[in-house]
Scaffold this active site. Structure first.
Site, mmCIF file in Angstrom:
data_model
loop_
_atom_site.group_PDB
_atom_site.id
_atom_site.type_symbol
_atom_site.label_atom_id
_atom_site.label_comp_id
_atom_site.label_asym_id
_atom_site.label_seq_id
_atom_site.Cartn_x
_atom_site.Cartn_y
_atom_site.Cartn_z
ATOM 1 N N HIS A 90 -6.565 -13.183 -7.656
ATOM 2 C CA HIS A 90 -7.242 -12.241 -7.082
ATOM 3 C C HIS A 90 -8.674 -12.535 -7.536
ATOM 4 O O HIS A 90 -8.847 -12.688 -8.756
ATOM 5 C CB HIS A 90 -6.807 -10.789 -7.070
ATOM 6 N N LYS A 95 0.941 -1.166 -0.030
ATOM 7 C CA LYS A 95 0.046 0.049 -0.195
ATOM 8 C C LYS A 95 0.825 1.034 0.103
ATOM 9 O O LYS A 95 2.000 1.193 0.681
ATOM 10 C CB LYS A 95 -0.720 -0.153 0.964
#
Length: 473
Positions: free
Chosen positions: A294, A175
């Site tokens: 994902h 992140k």
């Protein structure tokens, strides 16, 4: 009209519209071992009988159309049609039913999830006779499973490649997910891996944007992997997202990852599509790459209780199409996942044989005939206080992925990774000693934090963080 046509019409063909249930509702049908079986949650429009609604689903997802056609006489509908063989009301729901449909295997192309879904969850979901329709589960026959490669490697081969046994694997999503330069991104990867994580991860929407092109990211991440491996003596990996706008570009990125010598790549299998995913899975097996999956976009499909498709079906489809990891919710974090239902599809991902269990949402017994298993990935709003619950719920064959729970540590990325690794090792040791993680989890973490200042700092930061909302399903 020719005499030949007149004769045909007089003996067989009758134009017009007839009820679907006359042809496609067959409650006496005995299912075959080779049939694909589906359980649909059906909400008919007012005035439509449940048998007609179930038959309409069977028809529109197999051989039927809205009217009788001449060419029905040129084939054997009894051989190829889908059959609604059972209807049962849903307890506690008004005008809602589970319709069981059997499809002959010959309706589907071998080794193609794309073709299977095009039929079973295709146009029928827009059918006007239905207010809503949801595919709850599929039984894939063993004869059809054997036409798929499945996961590139599977759980045991992955553990052997990584030389890591007896505990869950630890990961972290880098992140902020967008905006970092490739060099700064690689630095974060290095710090997390050096601190004790097994994997770091590209976020699902990191592809090749102007601020960080894919080739630059791959190079800096590879450098981070090799540097952290040299320092820790452990095998490390970073999920390099190979998802791209075309299959050719996707494979080009996977080829470059293989040339760099990294162990794993990643794909967004729903936005990328099953055809692309299966192609990438085949490449990964042939070239020794692990494949992380994902599930971005899954909630568009599976979140509504009455319409769409349950994630357990998407999980089964992924095991067929191919992937070594897939995100599967957490039960305890910010992303939705009710415990028994989640564990139901986790078993469908990992185990070779799963018995029917309606309490966990499993409508059919599923035999995977030794198709490799998939590691479930728990991620989304989890931190060190969740470690005991995650270790107990998911067991050893899982990946526990802490994004903010690593990078949000007050001392930085590497201490955040240390905190997670210490917490995991403490939980695994406590479990192996026979302690009850569910009851003693907080105490186990507090004891470990006495010997790890990094863990103590993490415990202080996240002691009040909770995500408590009612589950959708």
């Amino acid at each position: 009209m020719s005499p030949q046509t007149e004769t045909k019409a007089s003996v067989g063909f009758k134009a017009g519209v007839k009820d679907y249930k006359l042809t496609y509702y067959t409650p006496d049908y005995e299912t075959k071992d080779t049939d694909i079986l589906a359980a649909f949650r059906v909400t008919p429009q007012p005035g439509v009988p449940p048998e007609e609604a179930g038959a309409a689903v069977a028809a529109e997802s197999s051989t039927g159309t809205w009217t009788t056609v001449w060419t029905d006489g040129l084939t054997s509908l009894d051989r190829y049609k889908g059959r609604c063989y059972g209807i049962e009301p849903v307890a506690g729901e008004e005008n809602q039913y589970i319709a069981y449909v059997a499809y002959p295997l010959d309706l589907f192309e071998e080794g193609s999830v794309t073709n299977m879904f095009t039929s079973i969850v295709g146009n029928v979901f827009g059918f006007k006779a239905l207010r809503a329709l949801r595919l709850e589960d599929l039984r894939i026959p063993t004869s059809y499973i054997k036409t798929f490669q499945g996961p590139p490697h599977g759980i045991q081969v992955e553990r052997d490649k990584l030389n890591k046994y007896g505990r869950p694997l630890l990961g972290c999503t880098i992140k902020p997910k967008l905006g970092l330069s490739a060099k700064n991104y690689g630095r974060a990867v290095y710090e997390c891996l050096r601190g004790g994580l097994d994997f770091t991860k590209d976020d699902e929407n990191v592809n090749s944007q102007p601020f960080m092109r894919w080739r630059d990211r791959f190079l800096f991440c590879a450098e981070a992997i090799f540097k952290s491996q040299a320092e820790t003596g452990e095998i490390k990996g970073h999920y390099l997202n190979a998802t791209a706008g075309t299959c050719e570009e996707m494979i080009k990125r996977a080829v470059f990852a293989r040339e760099l010598g990294v162990p794993i790549v990643m794909h967004d299998y729903l936005t990328g599509g099953f055809t692309a995913n299966t192609s990438l899975a085949h490449y990964c097996r042939d070239n020794g790459l692990l494949l992380h999956i994902h599930r971005a976009m899954h909630a568009v499909i599976d979140r509504q209780k009455n319409h769409g498709m349950h994630f357990r079906v998407l999980a089964k489809a992924l095991r067929l199409s191919g992937g070594d990891h897939i995100h599967a919710g957490t039960v305890v974090g910010k992303l939705e996942g009710e415990r028994e239902i989640t564990l139901g599809f986790v078993d469908l991902l990992r185990d070779d044989y799963v018995e029917k269990d309606r309490s966990r949402g499993i409508y059919f017994t599923q035999d995977w005939v030794s198709l490799p298993g998939v590691l479930p990935v728990a991620s989304g709003g989890i931190h060190v206080w969740h470690m005991p619950a995650l270790t107990e719920i998911f067991g050893d064959d899982s990946v526990l992925q802490f994004g903010g729970g690593t990078l949000g540590h007050p001392w930085g990325n590497a201490p955040g990774a240390v905190a997670n690794r210490v917490a995991l090792e403490a939980c695994v040791q406590a479990r192996n000693e026979g302690r009850d993680l569910a009851r003693e989890g907080n105490e186990i973490i507090r004891e470990a934090s006495k010997w790890s200042p990094e863990l103590a700092a993490a415990c202080e930061v996240w002691k009040e963080i909770k995500f408590e909302f009612p589950a959708m399903d």
